[in-house]
Design a protein around this motif. Sequence first.
Motif, PDB file in Angstrom:
ATOM      1  N   ARG A   1      47.277  60.430   3.637  1.00 12.96           N
ATOM      2  CA  ARG A   1      46.820  60.510   5.032  1.00 12.96           C
ATOM      3  C   ARG A   1      47.024  59.180   5.739  1.00 12.96           C
ATOM      4  NH1 ARG A   1      43.598  63.800   8.273  1.00 12.96           N
ATOM      5  NH2 ARG A   1      43.274  65.217   6.523  1.00 12.96           N
ATOM      6  N   VAL A   2      47.497  59.256   6.965  1.00 12.32           N
ATOM      7  CA  VAL A   2      47.654  58.080   7.827  1.00 12.32           C
ATOM      8  C   VAL A   2      46.623  58.164   8.938  1.00 12.32           C
ATOM      9  CG1 VAL A   2      49.186  56.912   9.459  1.00 12.32           C
ATOM     10  CG2 VAL A   2      50.112  57.823   7.315  1.00 12.32           C
ATOM     11  N   LEU A   3      45.963  57.046   9.222  1.00 14.94           N
ATOM     12  CA  LEU A   3      45.031  56.966  10.351  1.00 14.94           C
ATOM     13  C   LEU A   3      45.615  56.030  11.386  1.00 14.94           C
ATOM     14  CD1 LEU A   3      42.315  57.492  11.762  1.00 14.94           C
ATOM     15  CD2 LEU A   3      41.372  55.558  10.462  1.00 14.94           C
ATOM     16  N   ILE A   4      45.888  56.569  12.579  1.00 14.44           N
ATOM     17  CA  ILE A   4      46.430  55.765  13.683  1.00 14.44           C
ATOM     18  C   ILE A   4      45.320  55.549  14.697  1.00 14.44           C
ATOM     19  CG2 ILE A   4      48.146  55.667  15.536  1.00 14.44           C
ATOM     20  CD1 ILE A   4      49.972  57.383  13.825  1.00 14.44           C
ATOM     21  N   PHE A   5      44.996  54.294  14.949  1.00 14.37           N
ATOM     22  CA  PHE A   5      43.911  53.932  15.865  1.00 14.37           C
ATOM     23  C   PHE A   5      44.491  53.373  17.160  1.00 14.37           C
ATOM     24  CE2 PHE A   5      40.851  50.611  17.366  1.00 14.37           C
ATOM     25  CZ  PHE A   5      39.845  51.471  17.768  1.00 14.37           C
ATOM     26  N   VAL A   6      43.907  53.779  18.291  1.00 17.87           N
ATOM     27  CA  VAL A   6      44.324  53.304  19.612  1.00 17.87           C
ATOM     28  C   VAL A   6      43.094  52.702  20.290  1.00 17.87           C
ATOM     29  CG1 VAL A   6      45.444  53.900  21.784  1.00 17.87           C
ATOM     30  CG2 VAL A   6      46.002  55.193  19.702  1.00 17.87           C
ATOM     31  N   HIS A   7      43.146  51.419  20.603  1.00 17.27           N
ATOM     32  CA  HIS A   7      41.987  50.720  21.165  1.00 17.27           C
ATOM     33  C   HIS A   7      41.772  51.072  22.638  1.00 17.27           C
ATOM     34  CE1 HIS A   7      44.324  47.915  23.624  1.00 17.27           C
ATOM     35  NE2 HIS A   7      45.174  47.843  22.604  1.00 17.27           N
ATOM     36  N   GLY A   8      40.709  50.522  23.200  1.00 16.65           N
ATOM     37  CA  GLY A   8      40.347  50.834  24.572  1.00 16.65           C
ATOM     38  C   GLY A   8      40.585  49.700  25.555  1.00 16.65           C
ATOM     39  N   PHE A   9      39.950  49.834  26.711  1.00 18.21           N
ATOM     40  CA  PHE A   9      40.043  48.882  27.820  1.00 18.21           C
ATOM     41  C   PHE A   9      39.515  47.507  27.411  1.00 18.21           C
ATOM     42  CE2 PHE A   9      37.308  47.340  31.466  1.00 18.21           C
ATOM     43  CZ  PHE A   9      38.334  46.768  32.206  1.00 18.21           C
ATOM     44  N   ASN A  10      40.096  46.456  28.029  1.00 23.07           N
ATOM     45  CA  ASN A  10      39.568  45.102  27.904  1.00 23.07           C
ATOM     46  C   ASN A  10      39.658  44.590  26.462  1.00 23.07           C
ATOM     47  OD1 ASN A  10      38.319  42.676  28.607  1.00 23.07           O
ATOM     48  ND2 ASN A  10      36.252  43.530  28.521  1.00 23.07           N
ATOM     49  N   ASN A  11      40.816  44.748  25.847  1.00 21.20           N
ATOM     50  CA  ASN A  11      41.024  44.294  24.471  1.00 21.20           C
ATOM     51  C   ASN A  11      42.226  43.376  24.382  1.00 21.20           C
ATOM     52  OD1 ASN A  11      39.914  46.100  21.687  1.00 21.20           O
ATOM     53  ND2 ASN A  11      39.059  46.414  23.729  1.00 21.20           N
ATOM     54  N   ARG A  12      42.032  42.217  23.775  1.00 22.01           N
ATOM     55  CA  ARG A  12      43.156  41.387  23.387  1.00 22.01           C
ATOM     56  C   ARG A  12      43.775  41.962  22.111  1.00 22.01           C
ATOM     57  NH1 ARG A  12      40.107  35.669  23.221  1.00 22.01           N
ATOM     58  NH2 ARG A  12      38.755  36.989  21.952  1.00 22.01           N
ATOM     59  N   TYR A  13      44.957  41.501  21.805  1.00 13.42           N
ATOM     60  CA  TYR A  13      45.638  41.944  20.584  1.00 13.42           C
ATOM     61  C   TYR A  13      44.759  41.688  19.361  1.00 13.42           C
ATOM     62  CZ  TYR A  13      49.537  42.227  17.172  1.00 13.42           C
ATOM     63  OH  TYR A  13      50.359  42.532  16.117  1.00 13.42           O
ATOM     64  N   GLU A  14      44.206  40.485  19.269  1.00 14.43           N
ATOM     65  CA  GLU A  14      43.392  40.137  18.105  1.00 14.43           C
ATOM     66  C   GLU A  14      42.087  40.920  18.070  1.00 14.43           C
ATOM     67  OE1 GLU A  14      41.307  36.020  19.607  1.00 14.43           O
ATOM     68  OE2 GLU A  14      43.462  36.029  19.232  1.00 14.43           O
ATOM     69  N   ASP A  15      41.534  41.251  19.266  1.00 12.27           N
ATOM     70  CA  ASP A  15      40.327  42.088  19.314  1.00 12.27           C
ATOM     71  C   ASP A  15      40.588  43.421  18.621  1.00 12.27           C
ATOM     72  OD1 ASP A  15      39.079  40.161  20.897  1.00 12.27           O
ATOM     73  OD2 ASP A  15      39.620  41.155  22.771  1.00 12.27           O
ATOM     74  N   ALA A  16      41.712  44.037  18.981  1.00 12.14           N
ATOM     75  CA  ALA A  16      42.062  45.346  18.428  1.00 12.14           C
ATOM     76  C   ALA A  16      42.283  45.262  16.915  1.00 12.14           C
ATOM     77  CB  ALA A  16      43.312  45.883  19.131  1.00 12.14           C
ATOM     78  N   VAL A  17      42.983  44.228  16.477  1.00  9.81           N
ATOM     79  CA  VAL A  17      43.299  44.083  15.055  1.00  9.81           C
ATOM     80  C   VAL A  17      42.030  43.897  14.222  1.00  9.81           C
ATOM     81  CG1 VAL A  17      44.397  42.571  13.344  1.00  9.81           C
ATOM     82  CG2 VAL A  17      45.636  43.225  15.426  1.00  9.81           C
ATOM     83  N   TYR A  18      41.172  42.971  14.624  1.00 15.01           N
ATOM     84  CA  TYR A  18      39.963  42.699  13.835  1.00 15.01           C
ATOM     85  C   TYR A  18      38.981  43.869  13.884  1.00 15.01           C
ATOM     86  CZ  TYR A  18      40.795  37.837  12.395  1.00 15.01           C
ATOM     87  OH  TYR A  18      41.268  36.705  11.775  1.00 15.01           O
TER      88      TYR A  18
END
Length: 407
Positions: free
Chosen positions: A124-141
Amino acid sequence: MGRVATVLLLASVLAACASRPVGVLVPSGTAGGASEVDLLVATTRAPSTEPGVLFSGERSDELSLTEIVVSIPPEKSRTVGQVQWPKKLPANPEREFSTVSVTPLKGKDDAQSWLKGNLPKSRRVLIFVHGFNNRYEDAVYRYAQIVHDSGTDVAPVIFTWPSRASVFDYNYDKESTNYSRDALEDLLHRAARDPKVGEITVMAHSMGSWVTVEALRQMAIRDGRIAPKITDVILASPDLDVDVFGKQIQAMGKARPKFTLFVSRDDRALNLSRRISGNIDRLGQIDPTVEPYRTQLETAGITVLDLTALKGGDKLNHGKFAESPEVVQLLGNRLIAGQTVTDSDVGLGERIGAVTLGTAQTVGSAASVAVSTPIMIFDPRTRANYGNQVRRLGQSVENTVGSTVAP
């Protein structure tokens, strides 16, 4: 005054985020007892020349792929549901999240090699898509935290679109999701066509729900269906116009993935979004127990977890899905794997959810007896079962304290 207060609150939260050190993606190692999360990061952001930032909030014509390994500090040094951001650089991996390695991937072969090395037995693969007001590092961490704390058995992929990470750039971010929907559709196609992949769950937060649902809608229109390997879609605090979402779901056809929504009526970020979007309800704020939403959700077969009563550390009540240990456990143990949430997963709290959905019209003292966890579930496929549970609960309460619960 309400709008001004909300904007000021959002600005204060942003200021707190801005106090973090910049460039946390410069590798700084790991520590004994720490855990590592290996992520495949796909982005439509433009590269940054700033060390440790990697990608900015501006847009790129190309989809970039990067492997990033994140170190999570030992359990004794952290609280489940929280990202322990470095107070200064280099990070202290014994107490803080840190970056172990950053490896740019070039083309399809590198991506397939990563998948081969990280695909679990579940395939199984889980693909996550972040939301508003996120830097690249915010999304990664944040995604590394979700993967670690949920303990889910997946190959973790994140799709990060160009956000300028400012509460004052809402419209830019919204247009960036539109800009990125073709790239996300392409990423979903690539994953679904890989013979090694068994099933795919897509999880999106906030404004990321828009680009996710749009990509799936486009796939259904282009191909005549959504790829069968995409079995589950989880939308957390979705910043979506409810009317538009209804049309998007219709366009997907009947052979669509199973949808699960996390909603919370006290979500302050979505309250602001509602005000600046024509005062139309946002999907992440609806009350699934009232009409017309109750019937619409039942007809569409959409499961809703109402987190309104759940208290968390997020001042905006916009990130409960990731910050609550109970919800994170549900994600890992059941939802990401495409399973139905049951009594054993949530406890008696879901019975109160069934009560408010109309299986019983008068709760009386049953509420104080039954609530053991503040997560309410609306699952059209199991409402009959919930109804029987509530009737039994009502009879028990009636016999014990003399209150009357209507069947």
